[in-house]
Design an enzyme around this catalytic site. Structure first.
Site, PDB file in Angstrom:
ATOM      1  N   ASP A  36       0.836  -1.209   0.000  1.00 44.52           N
ATOM      2  CA  ASP A  36       0.000   0.000   0.000  1.00 44.52           C
ATOM      3  C   ASP A  36       0.866   1.254   0.000  1.00 44.52           C
ATOM      4  OD1 ASP A  36      -2.752  -0.767   0.018  1.00 44.52           O
ATOM      5  OD2 ASP A  36      -2.547  -1.435   2.085  1.00 44.52           O
ATOM      6  N   LEU A  37       1.842   1.265   0.875  1.00 43.14           N
ATOM      7  CA  LEU A  37       2.626   2.479   1.072  1.00 43.14           C
ATOM      8  C   LEU A  37       3.530   2.772  -0.115  1.00 43.14           C
ATOM      9  CD1 LEU A  37       3.489   1.950   4.836  1.00 43.14           C
ATOM     10  CD2 LEU A  37       1.726   3.430   3.875  1.00 43.14           C
TER      11      LEU A  37
END
Length: 395
Positions: free
Chosen positions: A168-169
């Protein structure tokens, strides 16, 4: 203060984590990020994570420097409102599954007709094309499908996820990087373009030597836990009162390390004369080093080895990290006042700019807090932009 992305208008249709992280990074650099949320509860993470004084600290930590605008995108007037917003925007960021934006009536052709200068950034699981494009994806699935989980842990462990939602990051970071690059390209060409960051692609880009070893030489992955997969000695060693992390990354640093632990002639032993030999005999090598490092304390080794130019540290938990003098000096913990909810401590800015430093200009917004303000600032006219139940009076 003028910030790097001042006057860049961003329409944020994202929710949960990867997209909000991307748009937070843009907001931290000065972009005017308008977070478009549906009526009702808005972004689902407003109700997730640790709730303090009625505020999700999870939501607060990923939605600073944004303003909230409520639009019902399921309605005709809501879509009309979004169209007007996009006609004035520089960037649209979305993290729907591929095709959802088209189904809403905002295909690539339609978006270009609305605003040929618009940069459209999509964050998704597998990309917008290919056999897996329509599969749903969350970080755990991306870590598994990308091969990332197969690289973690020790030789006898099963596949292991990273504790943080790394796919996600990193997808959020790449999307932000792509957006900034597209803005620069627009300065040259005068036109917008599409930017895409897929979670699986993004996490695969972090494979470093694992990828090069396999793609160039067909070498299988051997999980090495805290030991370095291609260098020895390198990893965790035993002090008299706990473990120390030591990273002798080159032969010169290794020689300084061996001298400091009183093993200056160790490389004369054929088992340890080269990196390849040391890798083959790592268990014996680590045992010899541990016998020496166990003679002194963590604190003394940290001082002695760093003083000798050998990278060394200890494994810190979050209480130690967030009270560490270096962390505090670098302002990696920010106290941010949220009206009506008190102060929320959150992570600071990882990128430091000398002349145009990042600022917290807005705390995470209340749901629909800025409807009237955004209509005023962006000079918008569509009635779908101001649902009466969410109308706020501008301060």
């Amino acid at each position: 203060m003028v910030l790097p992305l001042s006057n860049v208008k961003v329409v944020d249709l994202t929710r949960i984590l990867s997209g909000p992280f991307c748009t937070m990074l843009l907001g931290d650099m000065g972009a005017d990020v308008v977070k478009v949320e549906p009526p009702g509860e808005g972004d689902p993470i407003r109700k997730q994570g640790t709730i303090v004084n009625g505020l999700s600290t999870y939501f607060a930590s990923f939605n600073r420097n944004k303003r909230s605008l409520v639009i019902d995108l399921r309605s005709a007037v809501g879509k009309e409102a979004l169209e007007e917003l996009l006609s004035k925007a520089d960037v649209l960021v979305e993290n729907f599954r591929p095709g959802v934006l088209d189904d809403m009536g905002f295909s690539a052709a339609r978006l270009e007709a609305i605003n040929p200068c618009l940069i459209v950034a999509s964050i998704n699981g597998y990309g917008s094309t290919g056999p897996y494009a329509q599969r749903p994806a969350f970080d755990f699935i991306a870590q598994a499908m990308s091969g990332f989980m197969s690289l973690n842990g020790g030789a006898d462990d099963g596949a292991m996820r990273s504790g943080v939602p790394v796919s996600d990051l990193i997808a959020g970071i790449y999307a932000a990087f792509g957006i900034v690059s597209a803005l620069r390209a627009r300065d040259i060409t005068g036109r917008g373009q599409r930017v895409e960051a897929a979670m699986v692609d993004s996490i695969m880009s972090l494979f470093a030597w694992y990828a090069s070893d396999y793609l160039a030489a067909g070498k299988p992955v051997v999980r090495s836990g805290n030991d370095h997969p291609i260098t020895a000695p390198y990893g965790m060693f035993t002090a008299s009162d706990g473990a120390i992390a030591v990273a002798p990354s080159t032969e010169a640093v290794l020689e300084r390390f061996l001298k400091e632990i009183d093993l200056p002639t160790l490389k004369e032993d054929p088992r340890f004369a080269s990196n390849a030999a040391r890798m083959a005999n790592r268990e014996a090598l680590n045992a010899i080093i541990n016998e020496r490092t166990a003679r002194d304390s963590q604190a003394n080794w940290i001082s002695r080895l760093n003083g000798a130019g050998v990278p060394c540290g200890v494994v810190q938990g979050l209480p130690e990290v967030f009270s560490d003098p270096q962390t505090l000096h670098r302002e990696m913990v920010l106290p941010v006042e949220h009206p009506g909810h008190g102060i929320v401590r959150m992570l600071g800015f990882p990128v430091k700019l000398s002349n145009t430093p990042c600022l917290v200009r807005h705390p995470a917004p209340a749901h629909g807090e800025h409807n009237a303000e955004i209509v005023d600032d962006w000079q918008l006219k569509s009635p779908g932009l101001i649902p009466p139940e969410n109308l706020k009076t501008r301060a």
